[in-house]
Design an enzyme around this catalytic site. Structure first.
Site, short mmCIF file in Angstrom:
data_model
loop_
_atom_site.label_atom_id
_atom_site.label_comp_id
_atom_site.label_asym_id
_atom_site.label_seq_id
_atom_site.Cartn_x
_atom_site.Cartn_y
_atom_site.Cartn_z
N GLN A 193 41.99 44.81 42.60
CA GLN A 193 43.05 45.64 43.18
C GLN A 193 44.36 44.89 43.37
O GLN A 193 45.38 45.52 43.61
CB GLN A 193 42.60 46.20 44.55
CG GLN A 193 41.41 47.12 44.49
CD GLN A 193 41.70 48.43 43.75
OE1 GLN A 193 42.84 48.85 43.63
NE2 GLN A 193 40.66 49.05 43.25
N CYS B 54 32.31 52.47 46.72
CA CYS B 54 31.51 51.30 46.31
C CYS B 54 31.60 50.18 47.34
O CYS B 54 31.66 49.00 46.98
CB CYS B 54 31.92 50.76 44.93
SG CYS B 54 31.60 51.91 43.62
N ASP C 238 38.18 38.19 43.74
CA ASP C 238 38.08 39.48 43.07
C ASP C 238 39.46 40.12 43.13
O ASP C 238 39.88 40.63 44.17
CB ASP C 238 37.02 40.33 43.78
CG ASP C 238 37.02 41.78 43.31
OD1 ASP C 238 37.89 42.15 42.49
OD2 ASP C 238 36.15 42.55 43.77
N LYS D 147 42.99 49.03 35.69
CA LYS D 147 43.64 49.30 36.97
C LYS D 147 45.11 48.87 36.94
O LYS D 147 45.82 49.03 37.91
CB LYS D 147 42.90 48.58 38.10
CG LYS D 147 41.48 49.16 38.33
CD LYS D 147 40.84 48.54 39.53
CE LYS D 147 39.34 48.74 39.58
NZ LYS D 147 38.95 50.09 39.98
C1 LIG Z 1 37.86 45.47 44.70
C2 LIG Z 1 37.14 45.84 43.44
N1 LIG Z 1 36.33 44.95 42.87
C3 LIG Z 1 35.68 45.22 41.72
C4 LIG Z 1 35.80 46.44 41.10
C5 LIG Z 1 35.06 46.69 39.84
O1 LIG Z 1 35.95 46.85 38.77
P1 LIG Z 1 35.43 47.35 37.36
O2 LIG Z 1 34.68 48.63 37.64
O3 LIG Z 1 36.68 47.57 36.58
O4 LIG Z 1 34.54 46.30 36.82
C6 LIG Z 1 36.63 47.40 41.67
C7 LIG Z 1 36.75 48.74 41.06
O5 LIG Z 1 37.06 49.71 41.72
C8 LIG Z 1 37.31 47.09 42.86
O6 LIG Z 1 38.13 47.98 43.44
#
Ligand SMILES: Cc1ncc(COP(=O)(O)O)c(C=O)c1O
Length: 414
Positions: free
Chosen positions: A211, A372, A208, A234
């Protein structure tokens, strides 16, 4: 013989700030200080202009038309794929799938690769510091398949416990799905090492990169991961666009995600055949304008210089750590040895939400809450933090203003 030493010029932050129109607005009568970049970054003029240009001059549906607008829009859309391929060092352009964000990219893998390959008793490993979008898709899959979700624990400093990870790896491990950089702590995880350990026992690795893509130089072939997911918004790009990188042979063997136009070769009521990569995973009309504008965001990063950005952001990070620690009762949450420019903190006697509201009154935008990452908050024994996250346009002066604001918060609340 004369030797010319080329000393890299530091970034001109004032000039960079000029490129971001939103940074010139006021909030509550004060100049905006935007420190919520881990949630979404602001957009430079060239990204905004690319969007306006697309809708003013090129708007057409792509891939299917033979008229000039359709051809121009298709070419511009596909140029972004090439730019992303080079930005993350993928071997083939068809390994780049456009999605609507990291969340959709992870779900794509869970719904396609996962449903095809995970069986009862199989194991998927994630970590304590995952964003919900790298937890819930695997929980849904494990429940459906009667598979087991295992969790890598972390230290109090916010680092993965690699010896515990090693113990979790076993003959039933099929996938390790791991955050590269924690959005709540800023921790940079040793993805290369984690991938090596997973591959040794034949498990795949999804990273993932929501970030990490903006802060680190990403070379997916060096990381040797099997999948890499990230979001354009981002990294100075538009919302509604994400990327799933997957190794070609894996993507080829995976069933499609959604059915519809574009992802097919031929449709008959008796049998439908699917399109080749990457289109097999891009059903329906994509987010054309935003994908096109995303290329301008990549160009912004590349012309500014990723290494220069990284060094400057590290300066901001260290200054923020040093100055925030002067605020009475403030404790930094997340003290990993390797961090990006994300600083989470709690203050004795002050609720993060109240901190957020009081700072907003001073024009300072930061994020408060669980980010989250509720299981991570549970592990740390807190309900949430306040989080300042820095981008290339932030300044040391803005950090001073944050600290002044927090000192007032402490006087009022603590
Ligand atoms: C570490 C991480 N993974 C996944 C996501 C999800 O990204 P998105 O909302 O752009 O799909 C985020 C969003 O803050 C995140 O910080």
């Amino acid at each position: 013989m004369s030797m010319s030493l080329s000393i890299p010029k530091p970034l001109d932050i004032a000039a960079i700030r000029q490129e971001f129109p939103i940074l010139h607005r006021e909030v509550k009568g004060r100049p905006l200080i935007y420190l919520d970049n881990a949630a979404t970054s602001q957009k430079p003029k060239q990204v905004i202009e690319a969007l306006v240009n697309y809708y003013s001059k090129q708007n057409a549906n792509i891939h299917r038309g033979i008229h000039s607008l359709a051809e121009e829009a298709t070419a511009a859309f596909e140029l972004t794929r090439d730019a992303v391929q080079s930005f993350i060092g993928a071997g083939f352009r068809e390994e780049i799938i456009f999605t609507k964000g990291t969340t959709e990219s992870i779900n794509l893998v869970a719904y396609t690769w996962g449903r095809k390959n995970i069986q009862s008793g199989d194991e998927i490993i994630i970590s304590t510091m995952e964003h919900h979008s790298n937890i819930v898709p695997w929980q849904i899959l494990c429940e459906e398949k009667n598979a087991v979700l295992k969790i890598i624990p972390i230290s109090d400093e916010g680092e993965l416990l690699l010896e515990e990870y090693e113990k979790l790896l076993g003959p039933r491990t099929r996938l390790v799905s791991l955050v590269h950089v924690s959005n709540a702590l800023g921790t940079v995880n040793p993805v290369r090492q984690i991938t090596e350990m997973a591959h040794r026992i034949g498990a795949l690795v999804l990273v993932d990169g929501a970030q990490s893509a903006v802060h680190l130089d990403i070379r997916v072939q060096d990381l040797d991961c099997d999948f890499f997911a990230f979001s354009a918004h981002k990294l100075y790009g538009p919302t509604g666009v994400g990327v799933l990188y997957g190794r070609k042979e894996l993507l080829e063997a995976m069933p499609p995600f959604q059915g519809g136009g574009e992802m097919i070769k031929e449709v008959r009521f008796t049998k439908t055949t699917f399109n080749e990569l990457p289109y097999k995973f891009e059903a329906g009309t994509p987010n054309i304008g935003d994908v096109i504008a995303f290329r301008s965001a990549i160009e912004f990063i590349e012309t500014t210089g990723k290494e220069k950005i990284r060094r400057y952001e590290q300066e901001l990070l260290h200054y923020a750590h040093q100055e925030l620690e002067k605020v009475p009762g403030l404790a930094i949450v997340g003290r990993a040895r390797e961090k990006v420019s994300v600083v989470s903190f709690v203050i004795d006697g002050a609720h993060p939400q109240d901190i957020g509201i009081l700072l907003d009154n001073r024009g300072i935008a930061l994020r408060t809450g669980h980010h989250c990452a509720q299981p991570l908050m549970d592990r740390l024994g807190i309900t949430g933090t306040s989080r300042a996250s820095f981008a290339v346009y932030n300044t040391l002066h803005e950090i001073d203003e944050l600290v002044k604001g927090l000192q007032r918060v402490v006087k009022m609340l603590a």
